[in-house]
Design an enzyme around this catalytic site. Structure first.
Site, short mmCIF file in Angstrom:
data_model
loop_
_atom_site.label_atom_id
_atom_site.label_comp_id
_atom_site.label_asym_id
_atom_site.label_seq_id
_atom_site.Cartn_x
_atom_site.Cartn_y
_atom_site.Cartn_z
N HIS A 67 0.83 -1.21 0.00
CA HIS A 67 0.00 0.00 0.00
C HIS A 67 0.87 1.26 0.00
O HIS A 67 1.92 1.29 0.63
CB HIS A 67 -0.93 0.01 1.22
CG HIS A 67 -2.07 -0.92 1.06
ND1 HIS A 67 -3.32 -0.50 0.67
CD2 HIS A 67 -2.16 -2.26 1.20
CE1 HIS A 67 -4.13 -1.54 0.58
NE2 HIS A 67 -3.44 -2.62 0.90
N SER A 84 -6.21 3.43 -6.10
CA SER A 84 -5.72 4.29 -5.01
C SER A 84 -5.88 5.76 -5.36
O SER A 84 -6.21 6.58 -4.49
CB SER A 84 -4.25 3.98 -4.71
OG SER A 84 -4.16 2.78 -3.97
#
Length: 173
Positions: A67, A84
């Site tokens: 991430h 994202s």
């Protein structure tokens, strides 16, 4: 998309479509493909989450390391995944003032130094102002608790991404 279409996908198509349900972890989608047929989207989601839960701690931490930092370098460089980018934009993280970006950068660095992985939050479920507050709060959590919390956030993100793919509202969020 419907579950029948999902169940009829070949391996490559399945990984192309579902490879980023868990951020930058197409191998999870590859493993889940072999569990077909799925009865519904909740069953598909369960297979993704069961895979994560079955990993050893090092594998779970590896998922977290995939991430990006919220409002971090990848956002500034334009190298976020499409998912994202949408999530951080929707949470207002693409329009932070310089002082807000600096505050988040400092908190992200402290968090990464403490836990060894980036701070993960289902940002689109929170407002822009909540992100630094939650980051500061979670900095003080015990490591084992924080690992569980971060993985729960990964699952929330995964639920939202699956709901997006199916054009549905995620259950339980």
């Amino acid at each position: 998309m419907d579950i029948e279409k999902v169940n009829s996908m070949d391996f490559g198509e399945f990984v192309d479509v579902f490879g980023n349900v868990i951020e930058r972890c197409p191998l999870i989608a590859a493993a889940v493909w072999s569990q077909r047929p799925f009865s519904d989207v909740e069953d598909l989601e369960k297979h993704f989450f069961d895979f994560i839960d079955a990993l050893p701690q090092s594998g779970q931490e590896g998922i977290l390391r995939c991430h990006p930092d919220l409002a971090g370098r990848e956002l500034q460089q334009g190298t976020l995944t499409a998912e994202s980018q949408r999530e951080q934009s929707g949470a207002g993280l693409t329009s932070l003032r310089a002082d807000e970006r600096l505050q988040l950068a400092e908190l992200n660095a402290q968090y990464r130094a403490r836990f060894g992985f980036p701070f993960v939050l289902a940002a689109r479920l929170r407002g822009r102002a909540a992100v630094p507050l939650e980051l500061a709060r979670r900095l003080h959590c015990p490591p084992a608790q924080e690992l569980r919390t971060a993985l729960d956030e990964v699952k929330k993100i995964g639920s939202l991404r699956l709901a997006d793919l199916f054009g549905a509202h995620p259950a339980g969020l």
